[in-house]
Each structure stands twice: as structure tokens, then as C-alpha cells.
Design a protein around this motif. Sequence first.
Motif, mmCIF file in Angstrom:
data_model
loop_
_atom_site.group_PDB
_atom_site.id
_atom_site.type_symbol
_atom_site.label_atom_id
_atom_site.label_comp_id
_atom_site.label_asym_id
_atom_site.label_seq_id
_atom_site.Cartn_x
_atom_site.Cartn_y
_atom_site.Cartn_z
ATOM 1 N N SER A 1 33.290 42.592 48.863
ATOM 2 C CA SER A 1 34.029 43.851 49.039
ATOM 3 C C SER A 1 35.393 43.783 48.352
ATOM 4 O O SER A 1 36.052 42.746 48.340
ATOM 5 C CB SER A 1 34.170 44.202 50.524
ATOM 6 O OG SER A 1 34.544 43.076 51.261
ATOM 7 N N LYS A 2 35.758 44.911 47.758
ATOM 8 C CA LYS A 2 37.011 44.937 46.988
ATOM 9 C C LYS A 2 38.192 45.315 47.880
ATOM 10 O O LYS A 2 39.331 44.894 47.659
ATOM 11 C CB LYS A 2 36.895 45.942 45.843
ATOM 12 C CG LYS A 2 36.001 45.463 44.707
ATOM 13 C CD LYS A 2 36.149 46.372 43.486
ATOM 14 C CE LYS A 2 35.416 45.827 42.263
ATOM 15 N NZ LYS A 2 33.946 45.828 42.413
ATOM 16 N N PHE A 3 37.877 46.129 48.901
ATOM 17 C CA PHE A 3 38.947 46.567 49.803
ATOM 18 C C PHE A 3 38.553 46.238 51.242
ATOM 19 O O PHE A 3 37.378 46.198 51.580
ATOM 20 C CB PHE A 3 39.196 48.070 49.651
ATOM 21 C CG PHE A 3 39.636 48.458 48.267
ATOM 22 C CD1 PHE A 3 40.976 48.357 47.906
ATOM 23 C CD2 PHE A 3 38.706 48.893 47.328
ATOM 24 C CE1 PHE A 3 41.383 48.699 46.616
ATOM 25 C CE2 PHE A 3 39.109 49.227 46.051
ATOM 26 C CZ PHE A 3 40.447 49.136 45.683
ATOM 27 N N CYS A 4 39.519 46.033 52.059
ATOM 28 C CA CYS A 4 39.262 45.727 53.457
ATOM 29 C C CYS A 4 38.700 46.964 54.166
ATOM 30 O O CYS A 4 39.190 48.074 53.971
ATOM 31 C CB CYS A 4 40.566 45.285 54.123
ATOM 32 S SG CYS A 4 40.382 45.013 55.896
ATOM 33 N N CYS B 1 40.343 39.262 55.641
ATOM 34 C CA CYS B 1 41.375 40.067 54.978
ATOM 35 C C CYS B 1 42.733 39.372 55.152
ATOM 36 O O CYS B 1 43.097 38.995 56.265
ATOM 37 C CB CYS B 1 41.416 41.455 55.600
ATOM 38 S SG CYS B 1 42.870 42.415 55.126
ATOM 39 N N SER C 1 42.025 48.795 54.358
ATOM 40 C CA SER C 1 41.906 49.300 52.975
ATOM 41 C C SER C 1 42.765 48.555 51.958
ATOM 42 O O SER C 1 42.913 49.004 50.827
ATOM 43 C CB SER C 1 42.222 50.809 52.882
ATOM 44 O OG SER C 1 41.442 51.507 53.815
ATOM 45 N N LYS C 2 43.326 47.465 52.370
ATOM 46 C CA LYS C 2 44.111 46.669 51.448
ATOM 47 C C LYS C 2 43.176 45.990 50.452
ATOM 48 O O LYS C 2 42.061 45.587 50.807
ATOM 49 C CB LYS C 2 44.925 45.632 52.219
ATOM 50 C CG LYS C 2 45.994 44.950 51.369
ATOM 51 C CD LYS C 2 46.809 44.010 52.246
ATOM 52 C CE LYS C 2 47.413 42.865 51.490
ATOM 53 N NZ LYS C 2 48.177 43.117 50.327
ATOM 54 N N GLN C 3 43.641 45.860 49.215
ATOM 55 C CA GLN C 3 42.817 45.233 48.204
ATOM 56 C C GLN C 3 42.616 43.746 48.525
ATOM 57 O O GLN C 3 43.572 43.071 48.913
ATOM 58 C CB GLN C 3 43.460 45.388 46.826
ATOM 59 C CG GLN C 3 42.483 45.085 45.707
ATOM 60 C CD GLN C 3 43.019 45.475 44.353
ATOM 61 O OE1 GLN C 3 44.055 46.118 44.211
ATOM 62 N NE2 GLN C 3 42.280 45.093 43.318
ATOM 63 N N MET C 4 41.411 43.297 48.334
ATOM 64 C CA MET C 4 41.089 41.907 48.663
ATOM 65 C C MET C 4 41.343 41.009 47.450
ATOM 66 O O MET C 4 40.938 41.306 46.351
ATOM 67 C CB MET C 4 39.617 41.782 49.068
ATOM 68 C CG MET C 4 39.202 42.658 50.230
ATOM 69 S SD MET C 4 39.849 42.131 51.802
ATOM 70 C CE MET C 4 38.751 40.771 52.181
#
Length: 147
Positions: free
Chosen positions: A137-140, A126, A144-147
Motif C-alpha cells: 500500500s502506498k498510503f496508510c 505506518c 492517509s500518510k504516504q508510506m
Amino acid sequence: MTKQITEQRKSAYYFGMILMIIGGLMFFSVFITGAMNFGNFSNFQADAQSSMLRAIGGMALLITGVIIRSIGARGLAGSGVVLDPEKARQELEPYSRMAGGMVKDALDEANVSFGGKAEKVIMIKCPACGKLNEEDSKFCQECSKQM
Ligand SMILES: [Zn+2]
């Protein structure tokens, strides 16, 4: 194709082993009696003669035993007495199969399977918190930060 070692070959194997043991004992008995009679020269010539006979006889038995045992274990062609590669392959087949089985067992033990899906997971870090996330994965997972 022979799947098992024949009874005759098993008998030859054990017969060879017995010859080896007898030959070995005969051979070593020379040293034992030699050590026991050390310094006793009263019957030297007869002792030396008997020792020589036992040493040679024991050695001959030992060598014969080794040969018979190896023929018993691997068959006439398998041990190279008869030059016949196809027959040798058949006679050694139980061993090849065993070796193959052992390799398979080792791989099973290590949890390796051929033809199975490669289960290699690539992780990406991340950019915000540094947590390793799965590649797709789209979010951490952590922040929860966008990847
Ligand atoms: Zn994160």
C-alpha cells in the motif's frame, strides 16, 4: 492391484475374532469357577485338571485367534507370514491408502493445500500512526500518510 480386502480375508478376520472371544472366555472361566469352588476340595484333582485344560486350551485358542485375525486383516505377506515385500505392499495397500486419505482429510480440515499459492500477507506499520497496512500500500489506510 487389490483395492479392497478380499472376502476370504474378511472371513478369516472374523473367524479369528470369534476364536479370540471363545479362547478368552475359556481362559477367564477358569478364574470364575476357581473362585466359585474356592475352599471346596472335595473334587480338587478333577477340578484342577479341568481348569488346567481350559486355561491351556483357552490360551491356545486365543493366540490362534490373534494370529488368524491379523492374517485376515493384513494378508499372509502383510502380516509377515510370507516374506514377500511386493505382495505385502499390495495387501497393505488399503491401509496405506486409508492413512493417506486420513492425512489428506486432516489437511483439508486445517485448510492446508499442497501446490496452492502461499497466502502469507506481510503487513507494515505506518510510521505516523502505527496502523498495520498491507506491504504494497502506498498510503496508510488510517491516516492517509504516504508510506
Ligand atoms: Zn497511518
